[in-house]
Scaffold this motif. Structure first.
Motif, short mmCIF file in Angstrom:
data_model
loop_
_atom_site.label_atom_id
_atom_site.label_comp_id
_atom_site.label_asym_id
_atom_site.label_seq_id
_atom_site.Cartn_x
_atom_site.Cartn_y
_atom_site.Cartn_z
N VAL A 222 57.30 -37.81 47.96
CA VAL A 222 56.48 -36.66 47.55
C VAL A 222 57.06 -35.38 48.13
CG1 VAL A 222 54.23 -35.56 47.87
CG2 VAL A 222 54.35 -37.95 47.16
N GLU A 223 57.51 -35.42 49.37
CA GLU A 223 58.11 -34.23 50.00
C GLU A 223 59.39 -33.81 49.28
OE1 GLU A 223 60.08 -33.17 54.27
OE2 GLU A 223 58.24 -34.35 54.29
N THR A 224 60.24 -34.78 48.94
CA THR A 224 61.48 -34.49 48.23
C THR A 224 61.20 -33.89 46.85
OG1 THR A 224 62.59 -36.31 49.37
CG2 THR A 224 63.63 -35.50 47.34
N MET A 225 60.27 -34.48 46.14
CA MET A 225 59.93 -33.97 44.80
C MET A 225 59.32 -32.58 44.88
SD MET A 225 58.61 -37.42 42.92
CE MET A 225 58.33 -36.62 41.37
N SER A 226 58.48 -32.34 45.88
CA SER A 226 57.88 -31.01 46.05
C SER A 226 58.95 -29.96 46.31
CB SER A 226 56.88 -31.02 47.20
OG SER A 226 55.80 -31.86 46.93
N LYS A 227 59.94 -30.32 47.13
CA LYS A 227 61.03 -29.40 47.43
C LYS A 227 61.83 -29.09 46.16
CE LYS A 227 65.12 -28.95 50.32
NZ LYS A 227 66.00 -29.62 51.29
N GLN A 228 62.12 -30.11 45.35
CA GLN A 228 62.86 -29.90 44.11
C GLN A 228 62.07 -29.03 43.14
OE1 GLN A 228 63.69 -33.89 42.85
NE2 GLN A 228 65.53 -34.05 44.10
N ARG B 63 59.79 -26.79 43.93
CA ARG B 63 59.80 -25.42 44.47
C ARG B 63 61.09 -24.71 44.13
NH1 ARG B 63 57.21 -27.35 48.93
NH2 ARG B 63 59.17 -27.79 49.97
N GLU B 64 62.23 -25.41 44.27
CA GLU B 64 63.53 -24.81 43.96
C GLU B 64 63.63 -24.45 42.48
OE1 GLU B 64 66.53 -27.54 45.25
OE2 GLU B 64 66.20 -27.12 47.37
N VAL B 65 63.16 -25.33 41.62
CA VAL B 65 63.20 -25.05 40.18
C VAL B 65 62.33 -23.86 39.85
CG1 VAL B 65 62.50 -25.94 37.92
CG2 VAL B 65 63.83 -27.36 39.45
N MET B 66 61.12 -23.82 40.41
CA MET B 66 60.21 -22.70 40.14
C MET B 66 60.80 -21.39 40.67
SD MET B 66 57.71 -23.87 38.43
CE MET B 66 56.39 -22.72 38.57
N GLU B 67 61.45 -21.46 41.83
CA GLU B 67 62.05 -20.26 42.42
C GLU B 67 63.21 -19.77 41.56
OE1 GLU B 67 64.74 -19.86 46.23
OE2 GLU B 67 62.63 -20.15 46.78
N ASN B 68 64.05 -20.68 41.09
CA ASN B 68 65.21 -20.30 40.28
C ASN B 68 64.82 -19.88 38.87
OD1 ASN B 68 66.98 -20.75 42.37
ND2 ASN B 68 67.39 -22.85 41.78
N GLU B 69 63.67 -20.31 38.40
CA GLU B 69 63.24 -19.97 37.05
C GLU B 69 62.95 -18.48 36.90
OE1 GLU B 69 59.59 -21.60 34.85
OE2 GLU B 69 60.98 -23.27 35.00
N SER B 70 62.61 -17.82 37.99
CA SER B 70 62.29 -16.40 37.91
C SER B 70 63.55 -15.52 37.95
CB SER B 70 61.35 -16.01 39.05
OG SER B 70 61.98 -16.20 40.30
N TYR B 71 64.72 -16.13 38.02
CA TYR B 71 65.97 -15.39 38.08
C TYR B 71 66.76 -15.57 36.78
CZ TYR B 71 65.39 -14.91 43.12
OH TYR B 71 64.94 -14.58 44.36
N LEU B 72 67.53 -14.55 36.43
CA LEU B 72 68.48 -14.65 35.32
C LEU B 72 69.85 -14.96 35.91
CD1 LEU B 72 67.42 -11.47 33.32
CD2 LEU B 72 66.87 -13.84 32.77
N THR B 73 70.70 -15.60 35.14
CA THR B 73 72.06 -15.88 35.58
C THR B 73 72.99 -14.86 34.93
OG1 THR B 73 71.57 -18.23 35.71
CG2 THR B 73 73.89 -17.60 35.69
N PRO B 74 73.68 -14.05 35.74
CA PRO B 74 74.57 -13.03 35.16
C PRO B 74 75.84 -13.66 34.60
CG PRO B 74 74.77 -13.04 37.54
CD PRO B 74 73.68 -14.01 37.20
N LEU B 75 76.46 -12.95 33.68
CA LEU B 75 77.76 -13.36 33.16
C LEU B 75 78.81 -13.09 34.23
CD1 LEU B 75 77.59 -11.84 29.58
CD2 LEU B 75 77.21 -14.22 30.24
N TYR B 76 79.80 -13.97 34.31
CA TYR B 76 80.88 -13.73 35.26
C TYR B 76 82.18 -14.31 34.75
CZ TYR B 76 80.64 -18.56 36.97
OH TYR B 76 80.67 -19.92 37.06
N THR B 77 83.27 -13.77 35.27
CA THR B 77 84.61 -14.22 34.92
C THR B 77 85.30 -14.66 36.20
OG1 THR B 77 84.70 -12.60 33.15
CG2 THR B 77 86.79 -13.53 33.86
N GLU B 78 86.09 -15.71 36.08
CA GLU B 78 86.81 -16.25 37.23
C GLU B 78 88.31 -16.06 36.99
OE1 GLU B 78 85.70 -20.18 39.18
OE2 GLU B 78 87.39 -20.71 37.91
N VAL B 79 89.00 -15.46 37.95
CA VAL B 79 90.44 -15.22 37.84
C VAL B 79 91.12 -15.85 39.06
CG1 VAL B 79 92.27 -13.49 37.70
CG2 VAL B 79 90.05 -13.03 36.65
#
Length: 124
Positions: free
Chosen positions: A26-32, A34-50
């Motif tokens: 239950v603790e592991t699932m709660s942590k996962q 929380r992480e998903v909910m936290e990351n859901e409020s963010y956008l992922t920017p475009l990036y280039t790798e050189v």
């Protein structure tokens, strides 16, 4: 000692072990979650790798970027970048650092909404 007492202790220990396992799950699932909910409020920017000889350059594109909100953190295996634009949108990027660049220096620069993250392998 009566046989039922030994059986009762054995059952109690089995139940306690199962309860500990369930609590950990239950603790592991709660942590996962929380992480998903936290990351859901963010956008992922475009990036280039050189790739260059002893360095990797990431160019991250964030329109209307607010300079004071740029945050860069480097762990052993990941580079974390986050910022906020002038509209209040939050951006977050997590990039896995190549194994040959572990223990590298990061140089951050910004030009017109683009952030350049330069990972340079230290001379040894």
């Amino acid at each position: 000692m009566p046989a039922y007492k030994d059986l009762q202790d054995m059952v109690r220990k089995a139940i306690e072990a199962e309860m500990r396992e369930m609590e950990e799950m239950v603790e592991t699932m709660s942590k996962q979650i929380r992480e998903v909910m936290e990351n859901e409020s963010y956008l992922t920017p475009l990036y280039t790798e050189v790739w260059k000889e002893r360095e990797v350059i990431y160019v991250v594109d964030v329109p209307r970027l607010r300079d004071e909100t740029i945050y860069v953190k480097v762990n052993d295996q990941t580079l974390e970048f986050s910022c906020v634009d002038s509209n209040g949108l939050k951006y977050k990027l997590r990039i896995r650092i190549p194994s040959e660049l572990k223990g590298c220096n990061v140089k951050v620069s910004r030009v017109r909404g683009r952030v350049t993250l330069k990972l340079v392998k230290e001379e040894s």
